[in-house]
Design a protein around this motif. Structure first.
Motif, PDB file in Angstrom:
ATOM      1  N   THR A  60      -1.492  33.014 -34.055  1.00 58.51           N
ATOM      2  CA  THR A  60      -2.747  33.257 -34.773  1.00 58.51           C
ATOM      3  C   THR A  60      -3.568  34.330 -34.075  1.00 58.51           C
ATOM      4  O   THR A  60      -3.887  34.204 -32.887  1.00 58.51           O
ATOM      5  N   ILE A  61      -3.913  35.361 -34.816  1.00 58.79           N
ATOM      6  CA  ILE A  61      -4.729  36.458 -34.298  1.00 58.79           C
ATOM      7  C   ILE A  61      -6.107  36.369 -34.947  1.00 58.79           C
ATOM      8  O   ILE A  61      -6.240  36.465 -36.166  1.00 58.79           O
ATOM      9  N   PHE A  62      -7.113  36.185 -34.112  1.00 62.05           N
ATOM     10  CA  PHE A  62      -8.487  36.104 -34.600  1.00 62.05           C
ATOM     11  C   PHE A  62      -9.102  37.506 -34.629  1.00 62.05           C
ATOM     12  O   PHE A  62      -8.968  38.273 -33.670  1.00 62.05           O
ATOM     13  N   LEU A  63      -9.782  37.821 -35.720  1.00 62.88           N
ATOM     14  CA  LEU A  63     -10.507  39.079 -35.851  1.00 62.88           C
ATOM     15  C   LEU A  63     -11.995  38.784 -35.870  1.00 62.88           C
ATOM     16  O   LEU A  63     -12.452  37.950 -36.641  1.00 62.88           O
ATOM     17  N   ASP A  64     -12.747  39.484 -34.998  1.00 58.90           N
ATOM     18  CA  ASP A  64     -14.175  39.212 -34.909  1.00 58.90           C
ATOM     19  C   ASP A  64     -14.863  40.414 -34.283  1.00 58.90           C
ATOM     20  O   ASP A  64     -14.221  41.269 -33.665  1.00 58.90           O
ATOM     21  N   VAL A  65     -16.190  40.483 -34.460  1.00 54.50           N
ATOM     22  CA  VAL A  65     -16.970  41.566 -33.849  1.00 54.50           C
ATOM     23  C   VAL A  65     -17.548  41.146 -32.500  1.00 54.50           C
ATOM     24  O   VAL A  65     -18.139  41.974 -31.796  1.00 54.50           O
ATOM     25  N   ASN A  66     -17.388  39.877 -32.144  1.00 50.02           N
ATOM     26  CA  ASN A  66     -17.900  39.370 -30.870  1.00 50.02           C
ATOM     27  C   ASN A  66     -16.909  39.720 -29.763  1.00 50.02           C
ATOM     28  O   ASN A  66     -15.893  39.035 -29.569  1.00 50.02           O
ATOM     29  N   GLU A  99     -12.127  36.720 -24.233  1.00 51.91           N
ATOM     30  CA  GLU A  99     -11.782  35.394 -23.718  1.00 51.91           C
ATOM     31  C   GLU A  99     -10.498  34.874 -24.354  1.00 51.91           C
ATOM     32  O   GLU A  99      -9.645  34.280 -23.682  1.00 51.91           O
ATOM     33  N   LEU A 100     -10.337  35.087 -25.667  1.00 54.87           N
ATOM     34  CA  LEU A 100      -9.110  34.674 -26.353  1.00 54.87           C
ATOM     35  C   LEU A 100      -7.897  35.392 -25.775  1.00 54.87           C
ATOM     36  O   LEU A 100      -6.839  34.780 -25.555  1.00 54.87           O
ATOM     37  N   ASN A 101      -8.038  36.675 -25.517  1.00 55.88           N
ATOM     38  CA  ASN A 101      -6.906  37.453 -25.000  1.00 55.88           C
ATOM     39  C   ASN A 101      -6.578  37.099 -23.555  1.00 55.88           C
ATOM     40  O   ASN A 101      -5.422  37.203 -23.127  1.00 55.88           O
ATOM     41  N   GLN A 102      -7.598  36.664 -22.822  1.00 56.41           N
ATOM     42  CA  GLN A 102      -7.354  36.292 -21.429  1.00 56.41           C
ATOM     43  C   GLN A 102      -6.691  34.922 -21.329  1.00 56.41           C
ATOM     44  O   GLN A 102      -5.724  34.741 -20.577  1.00 56.41           O
ATOM     45  N   LYS A 103      -7.185  33.946 -22.115  1.00 54.93           N
ATOM     46  CA  LYS A 103      -6.706  32.567 -21.973  1.00 54.93           C
ATOM     47  C   LYS A 103      -5.551  32.229 -22.915  1.00 54.93           C
ATOM     48  O   LYS A 103      -4.740  31.348 -22.612  1.00 54.93           O
ATOM     49  N   ARG A 104      -5.519  32.851 -24.088  1.00 59.61           N
ATOM     50  CA  ARG A 104      -4.471  32.614 -25.086  1.00 59.61           C
ATOM     51  C   ARG A 104      -4.407  31.165 -25.559  1.00 59.61           C
ATOM     52  O   ARG A 104      -3.425  30.748 -26.175  1.00 59.61           O
ATOM     53  N   SER A 105      -5.446  30.407 -25.284  1.00 62.00           N
ATOM     54  CA  SER A 105      -5.501  29.018 -25.742  1.00 62.00           C
ATOM     55  C   SER A 105      -6.939  28.534 -25.616  1.00 62.00           C
ATOM     56  O   SER A 105      -7.771  29.167 -24.953  1.00 62.00           O
ATOM     57  N   VAL A 115      -5.158  24.247 -28.582  1.00 64.82           N
ATOM     58  CA  VAL A 115      -4.694  25.260 -29.539  1.00 64.82           C
ATOM     59  C   VAL A 115      -4.109  26.408 -28.721  1.00 64.82           C
ATOM     60  O   VAL A 115      -4.793  27.001 -27.880  1.00 64.82           O
ATOM     61  N   THR A 116      -2.843  26.713 -28.982  1.00 66.90           N
ATOM     62  CA  THR A 116      -2.144  27.717 -28.178  1.00 66.90           C
ATOM     63  C   THR A 116      -1.628  28.866 -29.052  1.00 66.90           C
ATOM     64  O   THR A 116      -1.748  28.832 -30.273  1.00 66.90           O
ATOM     65  N   ASN A 117      -1.066  29.866 -28.382  1.00 64.43           N
ATOM     66  CA  ASN A 117      -0.455  31.014 -29.059  1.00 64.43           C
ATOM     67  C   ASN A 117      -1.469  31.756 -29.917  1.00 64.43           C
ATOM     68  O   ASN A 117      -1.221  32.096 -31.071  1.00 64.43           O
ATOM     69  N   VAL A 118      -2.646  31.991 -29.327  1.00 60.77           N
ATOM     70  CA  VAL A 118      -3.714  32.697 -30.034  1.00 60.77           C
ATOM     71  C   VAL A 118      -4.102  33.958 -29.264  1.00 60.77           C
ATOM     72  O   VAL A 118      -3.888  34.066 -28.057  1.00 60.77           O
ATOM     73  N   SER A 119      -4.661  34.909 -29.985  1.00 66.17           N
ATOM     74  CA  SER A 119      -5.184  36.133 -29.382  1.00 66.17           C
ATOM     75  C   SER A 119      -6.283  36.666 -30.285  1.00 66.17           C
ATOM     76  O   SER A 119      -6.591  36.063 -31.317  1.00 66.17           O
ATOM     77  N   GLY A 120      -6.876  37.795 -29.917  1.00 66.68           N
ATOM     78  CA  GLY A 120      -7.972  38.322 -30.713  1.00 66.68           C
ATOM     79  C   GLY A 120      -7.977  39.829 -30.777  1.00 66.68           C
ATOM     80  O   GLY A 120      -7.426  40.516 -29.910  1.00 66.68           O
ATOM     81  N   ASP A 169     -17.479  25.993 -21.544  1.00 67.22           N
ATOM     82  CA  ASP A 169     -16.394  26.943 -21.790  1.00 67.22           C
ATOM     83  C   ASP A 169     -16.645  27.641 -23.126  1.00 67.22           C
ATOM     84  O   ASP A 169     -16.882  26.983 -24.136  1.00 67.22           O
ATOM     85  N   LEU A 170     -16.587  28.959 -23.144  1.00 69.95           N
ATOM     86  CA  LEU A 170     -16.938  29.733 -24.329  1.00 69.95           C
ATOM     87  C   LEU A 170     -16.073  29.392 -25.530  1.00 69.95           C
ATOM     88  O   LEU A 170     -16.545  29.415 -26.672  1.00 69.95           O
ATOM     89  N   LEU A 171     -14.804  29.053 -25.309  1.00 70.74           N
ATOM     90  CA  LEU A 171     -13.871  28.849 -26.419  1.00 70.74           C
ATOM     91  C   LEU A 171     -13.801  27.411 -26.903  1.00 70.74           C
ATOM     92  O   LEU A 171     -13.398  27.163 -28.038  1.00 70.74           O
TER      93      LEU A 171
END
Length: 378
Positions: free
Chosen positions: A27-33, A39-45, A59-64, A164-166
Motif C-alpha cells: 500500500t502506497i499512501f499519497l499525501d501532502v503532509n 515517517e511511513l517511508n522510514q518505518k514501513r509499518s 500494518v506492514t508493507n506500506v510506504s508514502g 508515535d506519529l503513525l
C-alpha cells in the motif's frame, strides 16, 4: 499486488489502509503532509489500536509519496496499482483529480477507483472531476476501462494525540460497502468489503442511524448541559430518546427498503453500544457543529422526520424533539451556530427552521417541531 491510497490521515491509515494491507496489498499512501510521508517511508509499518480493547494491529508493507512534490512517482504508482482508494474529504476530490487522471491514462489494464468519503456518490463525483482533465478520446478510454464504484464507509476515529506519529486509534466496528454495478473486471478481494448491487439503502441506513443518533446525542446533550457524548450516554433519559429517534428513522428504512425489522433493531443496539465506548467519547460541540447543514432538507434529522410522516403516516415525536433542541444550539466557536442564532433572533425559531429545512408553513413537521419548541421553552 499494489494499492494506492490518497490520504494518509487517521481514516486512511486506521481504516482503508489497514484493510488493504491485511488483504495482502503493498500500500502506497499519497499525501501532502511531508512529515507523515517521511515517517511511513522510514518505518514501513505502523500500529492501529482498537478503542476500548487492549488489541492492536500491525500494518506492514506500506510506504508514502508526496502527491505534490513527487508527481512522476505518483503517476507511476497509479499506473501499477490494482486498486486506488481515497479518504481525503469531499472537498479535496477535485484537487487530486488532475494527477489521478494522468496516472490512469498510463494504465495498461482495467482497474477500479473507490472514493471512501463521508458523502453520497463520492466515486462518481471523483470520476466527473477526473474527466474534466482529459480529452474526448481519453474520456472514452477511462469510461471503458476504469471503474468508479460508489461506496459507503463507517468507522469512528476519535480525536487523539499519539506519541508515535503513525499510530492511530479506531473503534473495532467498521463497515465498508461497495456497489458492484460500476466495477471493471473482478471485484477486489478485500476482507471487510461488503459488495451490493444497490448502495442507496446502506447509505441511508448509515445516515439515518449513525449520523442521526450522533446528532440526537449532541443536541439533546448540549440542551441538557452535558459536555461529552459519554456523559449523554450515561444519562438514561436521553439514551432512551436516542433509541426512540432511531426507532423512528428505522421504521422509515424498514418500510422503504424492506430491511428485516429484527436485524435492524440489532443494528440500532450496535450503534448505541458504539456511542457508549468511553475511548470514543467526543465533545457534544464537535459532534453538533454545523447545525445549519445538519438541519438541511436532505440531512440526518429533517430527512428521516419528513420520511417518517410520508412512509409511517404518523408524526415523529423523538425526531421532532431533537430538531427543536438543535434550534437552541448555541456555540460561539461554530460559525454556522452563530449564523443560525442570528436568523432566529431576526425571524424567530420556527421561521428560521422553515428556511433551513426548506419546508412550507403548513408542513406537518413544522407544526410538530413548533410544539416541541414551546415545550422546551418552558
Amino acid at each position: 499486488m499494489k494499492a494506492v491510497h490518497f490520504g494518509a490521515g487517521n481514516i486512511g491509515r486506521g481504516f482503508i489502509g489497514a484493510l488493504l494491507s491485511q488483504a495482502g496489498y503493498e500500500t502506497i499512501f499519497l499525501d501532502v503532509n511531508g512529515e507523515l510521508i517521511d515517517e511511513l517511508n522510514q518505518k514501513r509499518s505502523y500500529h492501529v489500536d482498537l478503542a476500548g480493547t487492549d488489541r492492536s494491529l500491525e500494518v506492514t508493507n506500506v510506504s508514502g509519496l508526496n502527491s505534490i512534490n513527487d508527481e512522476q512517482a505518483v503517476i507511476k504508482a497509479i499506473e501499477e496499482a490494482e486498486i486506488i482508494t481515497t479518504a481525503v474529504g469531499p472537498n479535496i476530490l477535485s484537487v487530486i483529480a488532475p494527477v489521478l487522471a494522468k496516472g490512469l491514462l498510463h494504465k495498461k489494464e482495467k482497474g477500479n477507483v473507490i472514493a471512501c468519503e463521508n458523502m453520497v456518490g463520492g466515486s462518481e463525483i471523483l470520476k466527473n472531476h477526473v474527466l474534466e482533465h482529459v480529452d474526448a478520446e481519453e474520456k472514452d478510454w477511462i469510461s471503458e476501462n476504469i471503474g468508479f464504484p460508489n461506496s459507503a464507509v463507517d468507522r469512528i476515529v476519535p480525536d487523539q494525540h499519539q506519541d508515535d506519529l503513525l499510530t492511530v486509534k479506531v473503534e473495532p466496528y467498521f463497515e465498508w460497502v461497495v456497489e458492484t454495478t460500476a466495477i471493471k473486471g473482478n471485484p477486489p478481494e478485500i476482507k471487510g468489503i461488503t459488495y451490493v448491487d444497490d448502495l442507496t439503502p446502506y447509505i441511508e441506513r448509515k445516515l439515518f442511524t449513525v449520523n442521526t443518533g450522533h446528532a440526537v446525542a449532541a443536541y439533546l446533550g448540549k440542551f441538557h448541559g452535558h459536555e461529552t457524548i459519554k456523559q449523554v450516554m450515561d444519562d438514561p433519559a436521553i439514551k432512551e430518546k436516542i433509541r426512540g429517534a432511531l426507532q423512528e428513522s428505522g421504521a422509515v428504512l424498514i418500510e422503504k427498503y424492506q430491511f428485516d425489522a429484527e436485524v435492524h433493531h440489532d443494528y440500532i443496539e450496535t450503534i448505541l453500544s458504539r456511542f457508549e465506548n468511553p475511548d470514543l467519547s467526543d465533545e457534544v460541540t464537535r459532534v453538533g457543529r454545523a447545525p445549519i447543514r445538519k438541519l438541511g432538507p436532505n440531512d440526518r434529522l429533517v430527512q428521516p422526520a419528513v420520511s417518517y410522516i410520508e412512509y409511517v403516516e404518523k408524526d415523529p415525536v423523538y425526531l421532532a424533539e431533537v430538531i427543536a433542541a438543535a434550534l437552541f444550539y448555541d456555540n460561539e466557536q461554530d460559525q454556522e451556530a452563530v449564523e443560525m442564532q442570528k436568523r432566529i433572533v431576526d425571524k424567530g425559531r420556527i421561521k428560521a427552521f422553515q428556511e433551513i429545512a426548506e419546508l412550507d408553513n403548513d408542513h406537518r413537521l413544522v407544526k410538530v417541531v413548533e410544539a416541541q419548541v414551546h415545550h422546551l421553552e418552558k
